[in-house]
Design a protein around this motif. Structure first.
Motif, PDB file in Angstrom:
ATOM      1  N   GLN A 183       1.999   2.028  -3.645  1.00 44.63           N
ATOM      2  CA  GLN A 183       0.988   2.184  -4.406  1.00 44.63           C
ATOM      3  C   GLN A 183       0.575   3.523  -4.201  1.00 44.63           C
ATOM      4  OE1 GLN A 183      -2.573  -0.133  -3.801  1.00 44.63           O
ATOM      5  NE2 GLN A 183      -3.963   1.027  -4.889  1.00 44.63           N
ATOM      6  N   LEU A 184       0.574   4.097  -2.859  1.00 50.50           N
ATOM      7  CA  LEU A 184       0.146   5.625  -2.326  1.00 50.50           C
ATOM      8  C   LEU A 184       1.258   6.602  -3.144  1.00 50.50           C
ATOM      9  CD1 LEU A 184      -1.613   7.500  -0.851  1.00 50.50           C
ATOM     10  CD2 LEU A 184      -0.373   7.411   1.000  1.00 50.50           C
ATOM     11  N   THR A 234       0.800   6.625  -7.107  1.00 49.18           N
ATOM     12  CA  THR A 234      -0.315   7.596  -7.455  1.00 49.18           C
ATOM     13  C   THR A 234      -0.120   8.852  -7.144  1.00 49.18           C
ATOM     14  OG1 THR A 234      -1.445   6.754  -5.406  1.00 49.18           O
ATOM     15  CG2 THR A 234      -1.580   5.228  -7.352  1.00 49.18           C
ATOM     16  N   GLN A 235       0.474   9.187  -6.030  1.00 44.32           N
ATOM     17  CA  GLN A 235       0.734  10.632  -5.675  1.00 44.32           C
ATOM     18  C   GLN A 235       1.633  11.188  -6.705  1.00 44.32           C
ATOM     19  OE1 GLN A 235       1.959  10.708  -1.612  1.00 44.32           O
ATOM     20  NE2 GLN A 235      -0.290  10.915  -1.045  1.00 44.32           N
ATOM     21  N   ARG A 263       0.669  -1.123  -0.022  1.00 45.06           N
ATOM     22  CA  ARG A 263       0.040   0.029  -0.064  1.00 45.06           C
ATOM     23  C   ARG A 263       0.921   1.325  -0.032  1.00 45.06           C
ATOM     24  NH1 ARG A 263      -4.872  -1.565  -1.850  1.00 45.06           N
ATOM     25  NH2 ARG A 263      -6.058  -3.247  -0.007  1.00 45.06           N
ATOM     26  N   ASN A 264       1.976   1.137   0.661  1.00 41.75           N
ATOM     27  CA  ASN A 264       2.780   2.456   0.554  1.00 41.75           C
ATOM     28  C   ASN A 264       3.479   2.884  -0.798  1.00 41.75           C
ATOM     29  OD1 ASN A 264       2.606   2.911   3.454  1.00 41.75           O
ATOM     30  ND2 ASN A 264       4.238   1.312   4.030  1.00 41.75           N
TER      31      ASN A 264
END
Length: 264
Positions: A253-254, A257-258, A250-251
């Motif tokens: 991925q975030l 995307t940012q 998740r890290n």
């Protein structure tokens, strides 16, 4: 669609190959996989053959090519190193013009296969016996291997778009479709994870449209849209299909995307 007309040029080639094998006392059997085995052969198909010999020819490409030249007029050929299969000879024959893949195996190697081919000819029922004694196993899709790489790949694609390397980014999205998105959509349809093979006739219409939206023209706006579509489609398929034990990053991925939002 399988028809006698679409089968005919392949059958002529096979008949000749069988006649050659019969004369070789070390030839164990000849089998056909792919679209021939599945009954999906058409006029645009290639022919996937498995040649089992008592002697080992592969990976000696000269010996493989010499044997294959007996089957017909060989225009060109090369070994399948690019797909990680040095036992495979990819050949182009003329009169008629046919693409034929020939995998050269020994009987022991035939035990380990990704599908059960149709036995075209065999000596003493040896291929049939091996098929009965063993199980074909197609390489499974590795969700963790994919998750560990996907967000690094998406960042790489974003970098190429940001720099203006649009052709590189376009090619890279094609790679992602073939290695990640296509196989996952096949799995969704209860099929084998075979890239984007027969996507147009296999995937349902909504999934096909989603996949098509990841196809970009080599310009910034189109690539950014397609990259976002690839990310969204992957996330949906991953959450639907992956085992619960999958370690989702998740890290990463975030962060990716940012970062993508900063170059849009």
């Amino acid at each position: 669609m399988y028809t006698l007309q679409s089968q005919q040029p392949f059958q002529s080639f096979i008949d000749n190959a069988i006649s050659i094998c019969r004369l070789d006392t070390e030839a164990i059997g000849l089998a056909a996989g792919g679209s021939w085995a599945s009954g999906e052969i058409d006029q645009y198909s290639d022919l996937d053959l498995v040649l089992v010999l008592a002697r080992q020819l592969a990976p000696n490409v000269d010996q493989m090519r010499a044997y294959a030249s007996n089957f017909g007029s060989l225009l060109a050929s090369f070994r399948g190193d690019h797909v990680g299969e040095p036992r495979l000879l990819i050949a182009l024959y003329e009169s008629p013009l046919l693409h034929v893949d020939i995998k050269f195996l020994t009987p022991v190697e035939f035990y380990h296969r990704v599908e059960n081919p149709v036995v075209l000819w065999e000596r003493d029922q040896l291929l049939t016996s091996i098929i009965r004694q063993s199980t074909a196993e197609y390489p499974p899709f590795d969700f963790q291997w994919t998750e560990d790489r996907f967000w690094v790949w998406m960042h790489y694609a974003a970098l190429k778009i940001g720099r203006g390397e649009f052709l590189e980014a376009t090619d890279f999205l094609a790679f992602v479709r073939n290695v990640v998105l296509g196989p996952m959509l096949h799995l969704k349809q209860q099929g084998l994870p075979r890239g984007v093979r027969r996507a147009e006739s296999t995937f349902n219409q909504s999934d096909l449209i989603r996949l098509q939206q990841t196809v970009a023209t080599p310009d910034r706006a189109s690539l950014l849209v397609s990259l976002n579509e690839a990310i969204n489609l992957y996330e949906e398929l991953r959450d639907e299909l992956a085992p619960v034990v999958l370690n989702k990053n998740r890290n990463a991925q975030l962060a990716v995307t940012q970062y993508l939002s900063t170059i849009q």
